[in-house]
Design an enzyme around this catalytic site. Structure first.
Site, PDB file in Angstrom:
ATOM      1  N   GLU A 209       0.847  -1.198   0.000  1.00  0.00           N
ATOM      2  CA  GLU A 209       0.000   0.000   0.000  1.00  0.00           C
ATOM      3  C   GLU A 209       0.884   1.250   0.000  1.00  0.00           C
ATOM      4  O   GLU A 209       1.859   1.317   0.730  1.00  0.00           O
ATOM      5  CB  GLU A 209      -0.900  -0.029   1.244  1.00  0.00           C
ATOM      6  CG  GLU A 209      -1.837   1.148   1.354  1.00  0.00           C
ATOM      7  CD  GLU A 209      -2.629   1.380   0.073  1.00  0.00           C
ATOM      8  OE1 GLU A 209      -3.318   0.460  -0.384  1.00  0.00           O
ATOM      9  OE2 GLU A 209      -2.547   2.492  -0.489  1.00  0.00           O
TER      10      GLU A 209
ATOM     11  N   GLY B  68      13.653  19.985   7.300  1.00  0.00           N
ATOM     12  CA  GLY B  68      12.821  20.126   8.497  1.00  0.00           C
ATOM     13  C   GLY B  68      13.499  19.534   9.706  1.00  0.00           C
ATOM     14  O   GLY B  68      14.722  19.631   9.861  1.00  0.00           O
TER      15      GLY B  68
ATOM     16  N   CYS C  52       6.026   4.754   9.214  1.00  0.00           N
ATOM     17  CA  CYS C  52       6.577   4.010   8.075  1.00  0.00           C
ATOM     18  C   CYS C  52       8.058   4.258   7.811  1.00  0.00           C
ATOM     19  O   CYS C  52       8.852   3.326   7.860  1.00  0.00           O
ATOM     20  CB  CYS C  52       5.764   4.322   6.823  1.00  0.00           C
ATOM     21  SG  CYS C  52       4.094   3.665   6.930  1.00  0.00           S
TER      22      CYS C  52
ATOM     23  N   LYS D 149      -0.805   7.800   1.793  1.00  0.00           N
ATOM     24  CA  LYS D 149      -0.136   8.677   2.760  1.00  0.00           C
ATOM     25  C   LYS D 149      -1.141   9.061   3.833  1.00  0.00           C
ATOM     26  O   LYS D 149      -2.258   9.470   3.488  1.00  0.00           O
ATOM     27  CB  LYS D 149       0.332   9.988   2.098  1.00  0.00           C
ATOM     28  CG  LYS D 149       1.268   9.820   0.939  1.00  0.00           C
ATOM     29  CD  LYS D 149       1.672  11.173   0.373  1.00  0.00           C
ATOM     30  CE  LYS D 149       0.584  11.864  -0.451  1.00  0.00           C
ATOM     31  NZ  LYS D 149       0.196  11.196  -1.692  1.00  0.00           N
TER      32      LYS D 149
ATOM     33  N   LYS E 210      10.792   2.883  10.379  1.00  0.00           N
ATOM     34  CA  LYS E 210      10.861   1.423  10.503  1.00  0.00           C
ATOM     35  C   LYS E 210      11.199   0.759   9.166  1.00  0.00           C
ATOM     36  O   LYS E 210      11.897  -0.245   9.129  1.00  0.00           O
ATOM     37  CB  LYS E 210       9.567   0.860  11.095  1.00  0.00           C
ATOM     38  CG  LYS E 210       8.435   0.647  10.106  1.00  0.00           C
ATOM     39  CD  LYS E 210       7.306  -0.144  10.738  1.00  0.00           C
ATOM     40  CE  LYS E 210       6.063  -0.150   9.851  1.00  0.00           C
ATOM     41  NZ  LYS E 210       6.224  -0.777   8.550  1.00  0.00           N
TER      42      LYS E 210
ATOM     43  N   ARG F  40       3.305   8.262  16.002  1.00  0.00           N
ATOM     44  CA  ARG F  40       4.345   7.239  16.030  1.00  0.00           C
ATOM     45  C   ARG F  40       5.647   7.840  15.471  1.00  0.00           C
ATOM     46  O   ARG F  40       5.656   8.408  14.389  1.00  0.00           O
ATOM     47  CB  ARG F  40       3.915   6.013  15.222  1.00  0.00           C
ATOM     48  CG  ARG F  40       2.816   5.217  15.933  1.00  0.00           C
ATOM     49  CD  ARG F  40       2.342   4.031  15.118  1.00  0.00           C
ATOM     50  NE  ARG F  40       1.438   4.412  14.048  1.00  0.00           N
ATOM     51  CZ  ARG F  40       0.783   3.538  13.262  1.00  0.00           C
ATOM     52  NH1 ARG F  40       0.943   2.251  13.458  1.00  0.00           N
ATOM     53  NH2 ARG F  40      -0.022   3.949  12.308  1.00  0.00           N
TER      54      ARG F  40
END
Ligand SMILES: NC(=O)c1ccc[n+]([C@@H]2O[C@H](COP(=O)([O-])OP(=O)(O)OC[C@H]3O[C@@H](n4cnc5c(N)ncnc54)[C@H](O)[C@@H]3O)[C@@H](O)[C@H]2O)c1
Length: 440
Positions: A154, A259, A266, A157, A269, A334
Site C-alpha cells: 500500500e 525540516g 513508516c 499517505k 521502521k 508514532r
C-alpha cells in the site's frame, strides 16, 4: 466482491472503507475489541480527512461491517487482505508475528478458495512465509483447499489516505497465479478508470518496491536536511537552492523540504528493516545507513538552536510548541519528531505548552501525566506565559499567524521554525527573532 480486511488500523480501515465505497461487501476484522466496538457504534478511531463520512455512509448501506470473530471474517471474503502492523523488532527487522498470526487464522478456518492479499509492508520473502503458514494449518486439518497469496503493498499517505486509495498512482500486484491476478484486476478496475495503473510483477519485486519507495523518499529528506545545515554555515538560503534544483525535471520539487527529520509509522521502521534485510543477505546499504544517521541528528536540530539562544539550562523556561503529530492532517504520533524534542526540552528543565489541532489526545495517551507539559486549546493560548515559540508540524493554520500578537505575548520574542513556514523577513519585520532550517 466479498472482501475481508484483517487489521482495521490506518491502512485496513481506509482500504475497507474505499473498497466498500465502490460497491464491495467488506468485513473488517481486528483483535482490538475496543476499536471494533467503537466502529460498530459509528465512531472512528483515527483522524483522517474524509474517512469518517465514508465509513458512516458505507456502514449505513450495509456494505461495511466490523467484527472480532475470526471464523466469520475468514469465511466472508474470497479476498482476504492482511493489513496488520509490522513494527520493528529489537534488531530493526520487521516483526512478522501479526502477519503470520493472521495467515494461520486463515488456514485454520478457510472452507473454500481464498486469495490472501498482503497489504502490510513486509520484507522480501514474506509472501512465501504466509503461504507456508496457511499450508501448515491446512495440513494439520488434513484439508486440501486451494489458495493463492498476492503481494499488494500500500502506498497511501496518512493525511491524504482516502484520496490516495481512491486515485492511486500505481497498484502493485506481486503474483504469478492467473486466477488471482484476474481477481485483483477486477477489484481495482473502479480505481483506475482513467488509465491502467496496475503493475503486475513477482511477489519478491513487489515487496521490495514498497521498501525502495519509502527509502528513496527518506533519502531525499535526509539529503536536504544535511544541505540545509550546510547552507546555514555557508550563508546560503536552502529555499532558493530547493527551487533551483527542483526545477530540473529529473529532480522535481516534491519531497525536498528540509525540516526536523522524518518520523511516522513508516519511514523510520521501513528504512531500518531494509538495512536489516540487506545485512541478512550479506550486503551493506551505505547510503541508507547514512540517511538514518542524518535523520537521528536532525531530530535534535531545534533543541540545539533553542539552547544556543537561551542557554543549555532551560529550567524555568516555558516553550510554546505548535504541532505534535508527525505530519499535518493526522493524529498519528508514532516516531514523531515532536516526541524527541519534548524529551530533550523536559530533560533540560523546560516546561512545555503544546497545541495541535487533532493530536492532543494521542499526545496525552503517549506522554501520560507529565506535570511539565500543558496543552492549549488554540495556537495563541499556547503562547500565554511562554518564553519562545517552536514549530514542529506544518499545519495549515500556522501559516499566517498574527506576528505582532506573537511578539507582544512571548517573553523572548523568538520563533524556532522547524518547517520553514515563513519568509524570514516577515516575522523579523514584526520584531521577532526568527530561526529556521537552512534559511538566511
Ligand atoms: N500507516 C500508513 O501510512 C501506512 C502506509 C502504507 C503501508 N503501511 C503498512 O501497513 C501496515 C499496517 O499499518 P497501519 O498504520 O495501518 O497499522 P495500525 O497499527 O494502525 O493497524 C494495525 C491493526 O492490526 C490489528 N491486528 C494486529 N494483529 C491482528 C490480527 N492477527 N488479526 C486482526 N487484526 C490484527 C491491530 O489491532 C491494529 O488495529 C504496516 O505494515 C505498515 O507498514 C502503513
Amino acid at each position: 466482491m466479498k472482501i475481508t480486511v484483517i487489521g482495521t488500523g490506518y491502512v485496513g480501515l481506509v482500504s475497507g472503507a474505499c473498497l466498500a465505497d465502490v460497491g464491495n461487501d467488506v468485513l473488517c476484522l481486528d483483535v482490538d475489541a475496543a476499536k471494533i466496538r467503537l466502529l460498530q457504534q459509528g465512531g472512528i478511531p483515527i483522524h483522517e480527512p474524509g474517512l469518517e463520512a465514508m465509513v458512516q455512509k458505507n456502514a449505513a448501506a450495509g456494505r461495511l461491517r466490523f467484527t472480532t470473530d475470526i471464523a466469520e471474517a475468514v469465511n466472508h471474503g474470497v479476498l482476504q487482505f492482511i493489513a496488520v502492523g509490522t513494527p520493528p523488532d529489537e534488531d530493526g527487522s520487521a516483526d512478522l508475528q501479526y502477519v503470520l498470526a493472521a495467515a494461520r487464522n486463515i488456514g485454520r478456518y478457510m472452507q473454500g478458495y481464498k486469495v490472501i492479499v498482503d497489504k502490510s509492508t513486509v520484507p522480501v520473502g514474506t509472501a512465501d512465509k504466509v503461504r507456508a503458514a496457511i499450508a501448515g494449518e491446512l495440513e494439520t486439518r488434513s484439508a486440501a483447499i486451494d489458495f493463492s497469496v498476492v503481494s499488494n503493498p500500500e502506498f497511501l499517505k496518512e493525511g491524504a489516505a482516502v484520496q490516495d486509495f481512491m486515485k492511486p498512482d500505481r497498484i502493485i500486484i506481486g503474483a504469478e497465479d492467473a486466477q488471482a491476478i484476474e481477481l485483483m484486476r477486477e477489484l481495482y478496475a473502479p480505481f483506475q478508470r482513467n488509465h491502467e495503473r496496475l503493475l503486475v510483477m513477482d511477489a519478491h519485486s513487489a515487496e521490495l518496491t514498497k521498501y525502495a519507495a519509502n527509502a528513496m523518499l527518506a533519502t531525499r529528506i535526509s539529503f536536504m536536511n544535511e544541505l540545509a545545515n550546510l547552507a546555514e554555515k555557508l550563508g546560503a538560503d536552502i529555499e532558493l537552492v530547493r527551487k533551483g534544483i527542483g526545477s530540473d525535471p529529473r529532480i522535481g520539487f516534491d519531497f525536498l523540504y528540509p525540516g526536523v527529520g522524518y518520523g511516522g509509522s513508516c519511514f523510520p521502521k521501513d528504512v531500518q528493516a531494509l538495512i536489516r534485510t540487506a545485512q541478512e543477505s550479506g550486503q551493506q546499504l551505505h547510503v541508507l545507513q547514512a540517511v538514518e544517521q542524518a535523520n537521528e541528528t536532525q531530530k535534535t536540530v531545534l533543541t540545539k538552536k533553542i539552547t544556543q539562544r537561551l542557554g543549555p539550562d532551560l529550567t524555568g523556561k516555558v516553550i510554546a510548541l505548535w504541532g505534535l503529530a508527525f505530519k499535518p492532517s493526522t493524529d498519528d504520533m508514532r516516531e514523531a519528531p515532536s516526541l524527541v524534542l519534548i524529551a530533550d526540552l523536559l530533560a533540560r528543565g523546560a516546561t512545555i505548552c503544546a497545541y495541535d489541532p487533532v493530536a492532543i489526545k494521542e499526545a496525552q495517551r503517549i506522554l501520560g501525566s507529565e506535570p511539565r507539559i500543558r496543552y492549549a486549546a488554540t495556537p495563541m493560548a499556547a503562547l500565554d506565559g511562554a518564553d519562545v515559540l517552536v514549530i514542529v508540524t506544518e499545519w495549515k493554520e500556522f501559516r499566517s499567524p498574527d506576528f505582532a500578537a506573537i511578539k507582544a505575548t512571548l517573553r523572548t520574542p523568538a520563533i524556532f521554525d522547524g518547517r520553514n513556514l515563513y519568509e524570514p523577513a516577515i516575522p523579523r519585520k514584526a520584531g521577532l527573532e526568527y530561526f529556521s532550517i537552512g534559511r538566511l
